[in-house]
Design an enzyme around this catalytic site. Structure first.
Site, PDB file in Angstrom:
ATOM      1  CG  ASN A   1      -2.038  -1.281   1.152  1.00 17.07           C
ATOM      2  OD1 ASN A   1      -2.721  -1.161   0.246  1.00 17.07           O
ATOM      3  ND2 ASN A   1      -1.970  -1.828   2.493  1.00 17.07           N
TER       4      ASN A   1
ATOM      5  CB  CYS B   1      -3.563  -5.836  -4.805  1.00 17.39           C
ATOM      6  SG  CYS B   1      -4.163  -4.586  -5.925  1.00 17.39           S
TER       7      CYS B   1
ATOM      8  CG  ASN C   1      -7.464  -7.898   0.820  1.00 13.16           C
ATOM      9  OD1 ASN C   1      -8.309  -8.707   0.602  1.00 13.16           O
ATOM     10  ND2 ASN C   1      -6.985  -7.062   0.117  1.00 13.16           N
TER      11      ASN C   1
ATOM     12  CG  ASN D   1      -8.750  -3.308   2.401  1.00 15.96           C
ATOM     13  OD1 ASN D   1      -8.111  -2.564   2.049  1.00 15.96           O
ATOM     14  ND2 ASN D   1      -8.233  -4.449   2.491  1.00 15.96           N
TER      15      ASN D   1
ATOM     16  NE  ARG E   1      -4.616  -4.227   5.210  1.00 16.26           N
ATOM     17  CZ  ARG E   1      -4.372  -5.656   5.335  1.00 16.26           C
ATOM     18  NH1 ARG E   1      -4.400  -6.057   6.596  1.00 16.26           N
ATOM     19  NH2 ARG E   1      -3.833  -6.361   4.376  1.00 16.26           N
TER      20      ARG E   1
ATOM     21  CB  CYS F   1     -11.059  -1.865  -3.645  1.00 15.19           C
ATOM     22  SG  CYS F   1     -10.059  -3.216  -2.475  1.00 15.19           S
ATOM     23  N   GLY F   2     -10.481  -4.208  -6.137  1.00 14.29           N
ATOM     24  CA  GLY F   2     -10.967  -5.578  -6.691  1.00 14.29           C
ATOM     25  C   GLY F   2     -11.244  -6.655  -5.570  1.00 14.29           C
TER      26      GLY F   2
HETATM   27  N1  LIG Z   1      -6.940  -2.367  -4.533  1.00 10.32           N
HETATM   28  C1  LIG Z   1      -6.693  -3.774  -3.953  1.00 10.32           C
HETATM   29  C2  LIG Z   1      -6.952  -4.048  -2.770  1.00 10.32           C
HETATM   30  C3  LIG Z   1      -5.827  -3.493  -1.848  1.00 10.32           C
HETATM   31  C4  LIG Z   1      -6.008  -4.034  -0.423  1.00 10.32           C
HETATM   32  C5  LIG Z   1      -5.159  -3.222   0.553  1.00 10.32           C
HETATM   33  N2  LIG Z   1      -5.629  -1.859   0.637  1.00 10.32           N
HETATM   34  C6  LIG Z   1      -5.011  -4.107   1.845  1.00 10.32           C
HETATM   35  O1  LIG Z   1      -5.718  -5.139   2.014  1.00 10.32           O
HETATM   36  O2  LIG Z   1      -4.234  -3.493   2.791  1.00 10.32           O
HETATM   37  C7  LIG Z   1      -7.541  -4.803  -4.824  1.00 10.32           C
HETATM   38  O3  LIG Z   1      -7.663  -4.353  -6.063  1.00 10.32           O
HETATM   39  O4  LIG Z   1      -8.089  -5.835  -4.741  1.00 10.32           O
END
Ligand SMILES: N[C@H](CCC[C@H](N)C(=O)O)C(=O)O
Length: 288
Positions: free
Chosen positions: A67, A76, A164, A197, A216, A224-225
Site C-alpha cells: 500500500n 490486490c 486481506n 478495508n 487499508r 478495490c478488486g
Molecule cells: N486495491 C486492491 C486491494 C488492496 C488492499 C489493501 N489496501 C490491503 O488489504 O491492505 C484490490 O484491487 O484488491
C-alpha cells in the site's frame, strides 16, 4: 545505492485503482516500507505490485503487494490484472500462475481481448481468519457501529477475508456517507487487529451491486478488486444476490463469480497501461 535506482517501472490502473508494476525478477531485493513510500512520492499509487523471482515451479513470480503507506497486503485484485496484462503482452501467454502471501493465483485472458480474469481463491469467514479481535460465530453480520448508540450511522457489516480483511456495510445510497471521515475510524477499529478495508455497498438487484471502498493503508480509491470479491460473496451468503454479479465501482465495472463447484472467486475486468519510467537514484538517497 538502492537496487531500485534507475530501475524501470510501469504505471497502470485497474478500473481507476492506481497501480505501479515493478518487475524485480532480475534483482534480489525486497522493497522496504521506506522505499515503497518513496516510490509513492514519485508516482502516486494505491498499490505497488512487485514481481520477485519465482519460489515455486510453475509460477511466474512471487508477488509482493505494498500500500502507499508502506504496509504489505496479501491480495490486490486490480493490481493482479495489471501484472497479468503486462506479462501477456510481453510473452504472448494467455494464462499464468503467480504466488502471493495469500497463496497461488491463476490468471487468464478473459472472454474479450481487453478482459483479464483472476482466480482470487476461496474466501474465509471464520472470525479468527478475518481476523477479528473477538469471537463472532456468524460473520454474515457482526456487531460494530459508529455514531450515536441509539441512531448509528453505519452498523452491522459483513466481514470476509479475501487474502486481506474486508468489512462491508450495506446501505441504500453509497454516496450519502462521508467515507473519508468514517473510513479511517473503521479501518483502525480495535475489532480489526490487522486493520481492514472498508466498503459501502448497495444491492441494486440480485445481479448488480454498487460499491465504494476506503482501503487499508491507501485511503479512498476508485476501485478495490478484492473488496468487490468480498462484497459479492457477502451478498450471496446473505442470499441477497446471485453467485455471478456485476459490480459497479467509482472507476468502472467488474464481473465477480463465486464459483459453485469449488467456492473460488473469479474476478474479471480490464487493466490499463499508462506509461513507463525509471526511478531517479536520488529518490532513494535517504531511505533505509
Ligand atoms: N486495491 C486492491 C486491494 C488492496 C488492499 C489493501 N489496501 C490491503 O488489504 O491492505 C484490490 O484491487 O484488491
Amino acid at each position: 545505492m538502492s537496487a531500485l535506482a534507475n530501475h524501470a517501472f510501469a504505471k497502470m490502473n485497474g478500473i481507476g485503482n492506481e497501480i505501479v508494476v515493478l518487475d524485480l525478477r532480475d534483482v534480489k531485493h525486497v522493497v522496504t516500507p521506506d522505499e515503497a513510500r518513496a516510490v509513492a512520492s514519485r508516482v502516486p499509487y494505491d498499490q505497488l505490485m512487485v514481481l520477485q523471482p519465482p519460489r515455486l515451479d510453475g509460477t511466474e513470480a512471487f508477488i509482493r503487494i505494498y500500500n502507499n503507506d508502506g504496509s504489505e497486503s496479501g491480495a490486490c485484485g486490480n493490481g493482479m490484472r495489471c501484472v497479468v496484462r503486462r506479462l501477456f503482452e510481453a510473452t504472448g501467454q494467455a494464462a499464468a500462475t503467480f504466488e502471493t502471501r495469500a497463496g497461488l493465483l491463476n490468471c487468464w485472458q478473459g472472454p474479450a481481448p481487453d478482459l483479464y480474469t483472476v482466480d482470487m481463491g476461496v474466501p474465509k469467514f471464520a472470525w479468527q481468519d478475518i481476523p477479528l479481535a473477538e469471537e463472532f460465530r456468524d460473520t454474515r453480520y457482526i456487531e460494530l457501529q459508529i455514531g450515536p448508540i441509539d441512531a448509528p450511522i453505519l452498523h452491522s457489516p459483513s466481514v470476509v477475508n479475501m487474502g486481506n480483511p474486508h468489512a462491508v456495510f450495506w446501505v441504500d445510497d453509497i454516496n450519502a456517507y462521508d467515507l473519508e471521515r468514517f473510513g479511517p475510524l473503521l479501518e483502525n477499529h480495535p475489532i480489526f487487529p490487522e486493520r481492514a478495508n472498508i466498503t459501502l455497498a448497495h444491492i441494486v438487484d440480485r445481479d448488480h451491486i454498487t460499491m465504494r471502498t476506503w482501503e487499508r493503508g491507501a485511503g479512498l480509491t476508485r476501485a478495490c478488486g478484492s473488496a468487490a470479491c468480498a462484497t459479492a460473496v457477502a451478498a450471496a451468503r446473505l442470499k441477497r444476490a446471485n453467485r455471478i454479479v456485476q459490480m459497479t465501482l467509482p472507476g468502472g465495472e467488474l464481473t465477480i463469480e463465486w464459483r459453485e463447484r469449488d467456492d473460488h472467486v473469479l474476478m474479471t475486468g480490464t487493466a490499463t497501461f499508462e506509461f513507463e519510467g525509471r526511478f531517479e537514484p536520488q529518490l532513494f538517497a535517504s531511505v533505509a
